[in-house]
Design a protein around this motif. Structure first.
Motif, PDB file in Angstrom:
ATOM      1  N   UNK A  80       0.858  -1.193   0.000  1.00  0.00           N
ATOM      2  CA  UNK A  80       0.000   0.000   0.000  1.00  0.00           C
ATOM      3  C   UNK A  80       0.892   1.240   0.000  1.00  0.00           C
ATOM      4  N   UNK A  81       0.601   2.201  -0.853  1.00  0.00           N
ATOM      5  CA  UNK A  81       1.456   3.397  -0.889  1.00  0.00           C
ATOM      6  C   UNK A  81       1.349   4.206   0.386  1.00  0.00           C
ATOM      7  N   UNK A  82       2.444   4.871   0.714  1.00  0.00           N
ATOM      8  CA  UNK A  82       2.424   5.786   1.842  1.00  0.00           C
ATOM      9  C   UNK A  82       1.731   7.080   1.469  1.00  0.00           C
ATOM     10  N   UNK A  83       1.401   7.869   2.461  1.00  0.00           N
ATOM     11  CA  UNK A  83       0.702   9.138   2.253  1.00  0.00           C
ATOM     12  C   UNK A  83       1.701  10.256   1.989  1.00  0.00           C
ATOM     13  N   UNK A  84       1.350  11.181   1.101  1.00  0.00           N
ATOM     14  CA  UNK A  84       2.108  12.415   0.918  1.00  0.00           C
ATOM     15  C   UNK A  84       1.449  13.489   1.768  1.00  0.00           C
ATOM     16  N   UNK A  85       2.145  13.934   2.802  1.00  0.00           N
ATOM     17  CA  UNK A  85       1.641  15.004   3.656  1.00  0.00           C
ATOM     18  C   UNK A  85       2.223  16.347   3.199  1.00  0.00           C
ATOM     19  N   UNK A 111       6.859   2.591  -1.966  1.00  0.00           N
ATOM     20  CA  UNK A 111       7.365   1.469  -1.169  1.00  0.00           C
ATOM     21  C   UNK A 111       6.697   1.402   0.207  1.00  0.00           C
ATOM     22  N   UNK A 112       5.722   2.303   0.435  1.00  0.00           N
ATOM     23  CA  UNK A 112       4.963   2.248   1.673  1.00  0.00           C
ATOM     24  C   UNK A 112       5.312   3.289   2.712  1.00  0.00           C
ATOM     25  N   UNK A 113       6.312   4.157   2.435  1.00  0.00           N
ATOM     26  CA  UNK A 113       6.715   5.178   3.400  1.00  0.00           C
ATOM     27  C   UNK A 113       5.879   6.445   3.236  1.00  0.00           C
ATOM     28  N   UNK A 114       5.441   7.030   4.338  1.00  0.00           N
ATOM     29  CA  UNK A 114       4.822   8.354   4.292  1.00  0.00           C
ATOM     30  C   UNK A 114       5.917   9.385   4.020  1.00  0.00           C
ATOM     31  N   UNK A 115       5.573  10.426   3.255  1.00  0.00           N
ATOM     32  CA  UNK A 115       6.528  11.471   2.891  1.00  0.00           C
ATOM     33  C   UNK A 115       5.942  12.827   3.252  1.00  0.00           C
ATOM     34  N   UNK A 116       6.783  13.710   3.748  1.00  0.00           N
ATOM     35  CA  UNK A 116       6.377  15.091   3.976  1.00  0.00           C
ATOM     36  C   UNK A 116       6.932  15.988   2.884  1.00  0.00           C
ATOM     37  N   UNK A 117       6.081  16.802   2.285  1.00  0.00           N
ATOM     38  CA  UNK A 117       6.509  17.832   1.331  1.00  0.00           C
ATOM     39  C   UNK A 117       6.551  19.146   2.098  1.00  0.00           C
ATOM     40  N   UNK A 118       7.686  19.842   2.024  1.00  0.00           N
ATOM     41  CA  UNK A 118       7.876  20.999   2.890  1.00  0.00           C
ATOM     42  C   UNK A 118       8.570  22.121   2.135  1.00  0.00           C
ATOM     43  N   UNK A 119       8.141  23.358   2.383  1.00  0.00           N
ATOM     44  CA  UNK A 119       8.801  24.532   1.813  1.00  0.00           C
ATOM     45  C   UNK A 119       9.484  25.291   2.941  1.00  0.00           C
ATOM     46  N   UNK A 142      -1.172   7.810  -4.791  1.00  0.00           N
ATOM     47  CA  UNK A 142      -0.644   8.077  -3.453  1.00  0.00           C
ATOM     48  C   UNK A 142      -1.575   9.075  -2.764  1.00  0.00           C
ATOM     49  N   UNK A 143      -2.095   8.750  -1.593  1.00  0.00           N
ATOM     50  CA  UNK A 143      -2.980   9.705  -0.899  1.00  0.00           C
ATOM     51  C   UNK A 143      -2.255  11.008  -0.593  1.00  0.00           C
ATOM     52  N   UNK A 144      -2.948  12.120  -0.773  1.00  0.00           N
ATOM     53  CA  UNK A 144      -2.389  13.451  -0.512  1.00  0.00           C
ATOM     54  C   UNK A 144      -3.190  14.088   0.621  1.00  0.00           C
ATOM     55  N   UNK A 145      -2.490  14.491   1.690  1.00  0.00           N
ATOM     56  CA  UNK A 145      -3.154  15.070   2.862  1.00  0.00           C
ATOM     57  C   UNK A 145      -2.504  16.410   3.202  1.00  0.00           C
TER      58      UNK A 145
END
Length: 261
Positions: A9-14, A108-116, A139-142
């Motif tokens: 299951x894909x991880x979430x993009x926060x 690969x299943x890891x949640x990722x944070x997108x940050x500026x 990939x879920x986007x939150x």
């Protein structure tokens, strides 16, 4: 570890917002800038896509002072957005392929944070290509709750908040800048559409003076400086009133300009 051949299951993009004090001498207590839920999620992440890795690490140090990080800072996986996205925006050649590569950990299943560096990523900052690619890859986007300087400035301006446009940076040349200001003013009056724009802090004073010279007396102009800081200041008035009674503002701080009717 799932059995061989089992889909992961894909991880979430926060989308992780950061305080608006980047580049300022005053640093806020993180708990005064971000909700506890946002801090908790940020503390639990181990993979990041950052506008700038150095500022991302500085942010994680602030998070750690409030909530222990899931892994030490040295073990955090931080990759930077391509530099050409900063200058030209995300829709550059090859952006989709680059974005998909950066999202490999999420697949690969890891949640990722997108940050500026400050505020909400992908708004007046690079990152939209990452979000587009995430949607395309399933990939879920939150988006997490936090400060967005453009919305704060617009709300405080008194200008039309139901029809507006963010137009980014204005030209630096005096003639081109004046022409652009008059163009934005004409659009604001014709469409009743508020125009929102920004500048690097050391050019704020020059842009304000250019606006006061180029705009019509009855046009409404608002300037929000240092939003979120103890020294924040917002001034909104007709251009004629700005000229007649200029306020004292912390123009050395990050600012948002709002032009309307």
């Amino acid at each position: 570890m799932p059995p061989s051949g089992t889909a992961v299951a894909p991880g979430t993009l926060y989308l992780v917002p950061t305080p608006l004090d980047f580049g300022c001498h005053t640093r806020l207590d993180l708990r005064d800038a971000l909700p506890a839920a946002t801090i908790d999620i940020a503390a639990g992440l181990t993979h990041w896509i950052a506008e700038n890795a150095k500022s991302a690490r500085a942010f994680l140090k602030r998070v750690h002072a409030v909530r222990a990080l899931a892994v030490p800072l040295q073990q955090q996986q931080i990759v930077e957005l391509p530099r050409d996205w900063h200058k030209h925006g995300d829709p550059v050649a090859g952006a989709d392929a680059q974005a998909r590569a950066l999202l490999a950990p999420a697949q690969q299943g890891h949640a990722i944070g997108l940050i500026s560096e400050a505020g909400m990523p992908a708004i007046a900052d690079p990152g939209a290509a990452i979000v587009r690619a995430a949607h395309a890859l399933g990939i879920p986007v939150v988006p997490l709750t936090g400060p967005v300087s453009l919305m704060l400035a617009l709300a405080a301006s008194g200008c039309q908040g139901q029809h507006f446009a963010f137009v980014g940076y204005l030209p630096q040349g005096a003639a081109e800048r004046a022409a652009r200001l008059r163009e934005l003013e004409a659009t604001a009056h014709r469409l009743r559409q508020t125009q929102v724009f920004i500048e690097t802090p050391y050019r704020n004073a020059a842009l304000l003076q250019a606006a006061l010279q180029a705009l019509q007396p009855d046009t409404r102009l608002a300037l929000a400086c240092g939003l979120g800081l103890p020294t924040q200041a917002v001034h909104a008035a007709r251009v004629a009133d700005w000229r007649r009674q200029p306020p004292t503002l912390p123009l050395h701080l990050p600012a948002v300009f709002v032009l309307g009717t």
